[in-house]
Design a protein around this motif. Sequence first.
Motif, PDB file in Angstrom:
ATOM      1  N   LYS A 169       2.888   3.692 -13.038  1.00  0.00           N
ATOM      2  CA  LYS A 169       2.752   2.612 -13.629  1.00  0.00           C
ATOM      3  C   LYS A 169       3.460   3.071 -15.243  1.00  0.00           C
ATOM      4  N   LYS A 184       0.431  -1.335   0.179  1.00  0.00           N
ATOM      5  CA  LYS A 184       0.078  -0.205   0.012  1.00  0.00           C
ATOM      6  C   LYS A 184       0.818   1.182  -0.225  1.00  0.00           C
ATOM      7  N   TYR A 232       5.065   0.412  -3.173  1.00  0.00           N
ATOM      8  CA  TYR A 232       4.776  -0.441  -4.546  1.00  0.00           C
ATOM      9  C   TYR A 232       3.766   0.914  -5.293  1.00  0.00           C
ATOM     10  N   LYS A 233       3.667   2.200  -5.306  1.00  0.00           N
ATOM     11  CA  LYS A 233       3.085   2.947  -5.459  1.00  0.00           C
ATOM     12  C   LYS A 233       3.279   3.787  -6.825  1.00  0.00           C
ATOM     13  N   SER A 234       4.956   3.424  -6.953  1.00  0.00           N
ATOM     14  CA  SER A 234       5.108   4.530  -7.248  1.00  0.00           C
ATOM     15  C   SER A 234       3.982   4.580  -9.484  1.00  0.00           C
TER      16      SER A 234
END
Lengths: 198, 148
Positions: free
Chosen positions: A157, A150, A153-155
Amino acid sequence: MFKVISSSVCKKSLTRFSIVAQAHTAAATPAAAHGHHAVTFKQADVYPRVGNREIVGFGRNGEPTYFDAPDCPCPAVRWREETPEIKALREKAKGDWSNMTVAEKKALYRADFRSTLSEMTAPDGEWKFTVGALLAAIGASIWGYYFFVKAIYKSPKLESSSAEHQARMLERMIAEGVGRVEGVSSKWDYETGTWKKN
Amino acid sequence: MLSIIRGQVMKSVSLRTLAVRSYSSAKESDQDFDNRWESYFKRPTLDGWELRKGINDMQGFDNFPEPKIVVACLEACKRLNEPSLATRYLEALKWKAGKDANVIYPWLIQEIRPTLDKLKIATPEDLGFDKPELALKSVFEMKGPNDY
């Protein structure tokens, strides 16, 4: 430049090793050079942490330490230090053992050994701590995974991973004739502008 | 007559074979093992260090000592004035019998009973050491929050 850590402990161990070394050298050299035959040194100097306890055996590895283990029932030292009461009991044990009462036998046992084998093997409930720690670790792992998904890993796409971009890439590969023998272009019918039917 | 000669020849041949083979792989028979350990504990010059080392080593073997070895060991304990060591060894043997202790241990006690009576050796049961004396109770045996 260097810090001296725990000087008393260092000094004690140094004393121990130097005394042992002295004993070895004295034993190796001829006795006449020293003027005496036997090398005497105190147990308290060589093994300062054993105290007044008698070293009675080999134990598991020769070190004079006490431990309780059912597969190695005789530790290297006695459990308690010698006191006048215990010495009196030992003197009594040199005679007929029927003169010793149960309490005296138990006292002597507790002077020699810390716990009985049934106390060693008694359930101590440690499995509860183990299971609890295991479940806590599993729980922490799940929450950590959730947190990383949450929060970390929110970079955004990449543009190249979108469906439109992939469709444009496929179109371009067909236009350039990529893999025209067995690859993707071999499945494209350039005359009709459609995919080949088998 | 012929059979006697053949017997002698076969005996010498088999002995020689045995000697040659045992050069590379000496295998001690159970009888020799028992005798060796019995004589180890029976040695008059045995001291406390060797007695304890013998007990520890015996405890590590993949076998259960014969009663005659146990008797020799208990007599050594008596000789060296170590009553607590005798009791400790009996406890250790009970532990060593493992899950068959309720069969093997009473049998052992029955076999060595004459020695126990002669030397007045206290078994763990005599001293109340068969149950944990100083350990905490199992939670399943506790009668309440303050019963421990």
